[in-house]
Design an enzyme around this catalytic site. Structure first.
Site, short mmCIF file in Angstrom:
data_model
loop_
_atom_site.label_atom_id
_atom_site.label_comp_id
_atom_site.label_asym_id
_atom_site.label_seq_id
_atom_site.Cartn_x
_atom_site.Cartn_y
_atom_site.Cartn_z
N THR A 159 110.96 29.39 35.18
CA THR A 159 110.09 28.86 36.23
C THR A 159 108.64 29.12 35.84
O THR A 159 108.33 30.14 35.22
CB THR A 159 110.43 29.54 37.57
OG1 THR A 159 111.84 29.39 37.80
CG2 THR A 159 109.68 28.94 38.73
N LYS A 175 121.20 42.13 35.15
CA LYS A 175 121.41 41.04 36.11
C LYS A 175 122.90 40.73 36.26
O LYS A 175 123.35 40.36 37.35
CB LYS A 175 120.64 39.79 35.68
CG LYS A 175 119.12 39.94 35.81
CD LYS A 175 118.66 39.98 37.26
CE LYS A 175 117.16 39.90 37.39
NZ LYS A 175 116.70 40.00 38.78
N ASP A 198 106.85 46.46 46.38
CA ASP A 198 106.60 46.29 44.94
C ASP A 198 106.07 47.60 44.38
O ASP A 198 105.30 48.29 45.05
CB ASP A 198 105.56 45.16 44.72
CG ASP A 198 105.71 44.48 43.38
OD1 ASP A 198 105.92 43.26 43.35
OD2 ASP A 198 105.63 45.17 42.34
N PHE A 209 105.28 37.15 40.68
CA PHE A 209 105.10 35.69 40.61
C PHE A 209 105.98 34.99 41.65
O PHE A 209 105.47 34.36 42.59
CB PHE A 209 105.42 35.25 39.17
CG PHE A 209 105.59 33.77 38.96
CD1 PHE A 209 104.70 32.85 39.51
CD2 PHE A 209 106.64 33.30 38.17
CE1 PHE A 209 104.87 31.49 39.30
CE2 PHE A 209 106.80 31.94 37.95
CZ PHE A 209 105.93 31.03 38.53
N TYR A 245 117.90 43.20 30.23
CA TYR A 245 117.69 42.29 31.37
C TYR A 245 119.00 41.58 31.70
O TYR A 245 119.44 41.57 32.86
CB TYR A 245 116.61 41.29 31.01
CG TYR A 245 116.21 40.34 32.12
CD1 TYR A 245 115.57 40.80 33.27
CD2 TYR A 245 116.45 38.97 32.01
CE1 TYR A 245 115.19 39.92 34.28
CE2 TYR A 245 116.06 38.09 33.00
CZ TYR A 245 115.43 38.57 34.14
OH TYR A 245 115.05 37.69 35.12
#
Ligand code: UDP
Length: 310
Positions: free
Chosen positions: A176, A150, A32, A12, A146
């Protein structure tokens, strides 16, 4: 910036960045593994001779020939449903993938830009969240895969910066939305739109009083671009400070889709943050950035994408 490698380039955010930098005259290599990314996001770029796509998993050794000016590490499952489904790939791409992408940038003498997240703040005890807040993360909960990946990615990026003097940029990206979100990624906006368009019940988790702050993708891309062109390393919050309850978001989706769907209330997922809102003073002052697209304008563009691709 002339030649840029973007991991997660078929995802995205990654695909919007590919498009942005091609439009600015750069050459772009998208990498990717297509776990959550999709070639349809970049199909329209394939004919451009300055664009290339490499199907590869960035957790493995990654090398490309020629010079690179910037490596942007945007690969990762990014929705709670996706990282619950792929917990180990999520940890690996945040940890090993960041290591490989940093190593590539170091070898090329390139700038490194990390897609970090508001999830580093976990279920925050301060609202809004400034970059100086250290967060409230449950390391062993379902979101920990996650959040901790991060957080590790930020730590590793800063270690490369301090140890090797590499130019690095860290963006903490808040929720987003926009065209090219996957309809089945489980996030609130795609769920609500697909449910409302199909006349199916719109699923609000918990009582819907939890809040999020939603950034339209073009604002996000602008923020990232300003960050990489700036002198600052970050981390910098990139997000829209307009905070809405999930109930408000669901009702706005219903209204703008003119849907007759009912709202139904489902169990709140474990460790779901109760509030989330960026303090964007740093982005405003250091980057001259603030979001431009209100939810009432970004949402119809997102709905149009879902209608077109349904
Ligand atoms: N949510 C919801 N209904 C859905 C999907 C999500 O009410 O069908 C809620 C979720 O519990 C959370 C918020 O929407 O409070 C945002 O969830 P999302 O998955 O979009 O991202 P998060 O901000 O949690 O990473």
């Amino acid at each position: 910036m002339k030649r840029i490698l973007i991991t997660g380039g078929a995802g995205f955010l990654g695909s919007h960045l590919c498009e942005h930098y091609l439009a600015k005259g750069c050459s772009v290599i998208a990498v990717d593994n297509l776990l959550t990314g999709d070639l349809s996001n970049i199909a329209h770029l394939m004919a451009d001779s300055r664009f290339s796509f490499i199907k590869a998993d960035v957790t493995n050794y990654l090398h490309v020939a020629g010079k690179l000016d910037m490596v942007m590490h945007f690969a990762s499952p990014a929705s709670p449903v996706d990282y619950a489904r792929w917990p180990i790939p999520t940890l690996k791409v945040g940890a090993l993938g960041t290591h490989k992408a940093l190593g590539l940038a170091k070898d090329k003498g390139a700038m490194f830009a990390l897609a970090s997240t508001s999830e580093v703040y976990g279920d925050p005890e301060v609202n809004p969240q400034p970059e100086t807040y250290w967060g409230n993360v449950n390391p062993i909960g379902p979101r920990g895969v996650y959040d901790e990946a991060k957080r590790f990615a930020e730590a590793l990026t800063m270690a490369y910066h301090r140890s090797h003097g590499m130019p690095v940029k860290i963006a903490r990206i808040f929720n987003t939305y926009g065209p090219r979100m996957r309809r089945d990624d489980g996030r609130a906006v795609p769920n609500f739109i697909t449910q409302a368009l199909a006349g199916k019940p719109v699923t609000v988790y918990g009582d819907g009083t939890q809040t999020r702050s939603l950034t339209f993708v073009s604002d996000l891309v602008d923020g990232i671009d300003r960050l990489v062109r700036s002198k600052i390393t970050g981390p910098v919050n990139i997000g829209n400070p307009r905070e809405m309850t999930l109930l408000e978001i669901a009702q706005t989706v219903k209204k703008l889709t003119r849907s007759r769907s009912k709202l139904v209330f489902k169990k709140l997922p474990v460790d779901d943050p109760k509030v989330r809102r960026p303090d964007i003073s740093l982005a405003e002052n250091a980057l001259g950035w603030s979001p431009k697209v209100p939810f009432e304008q970004g949402l119809p563009r997102t709905i149009a994408f879902f209608r077109k691709t349904s």
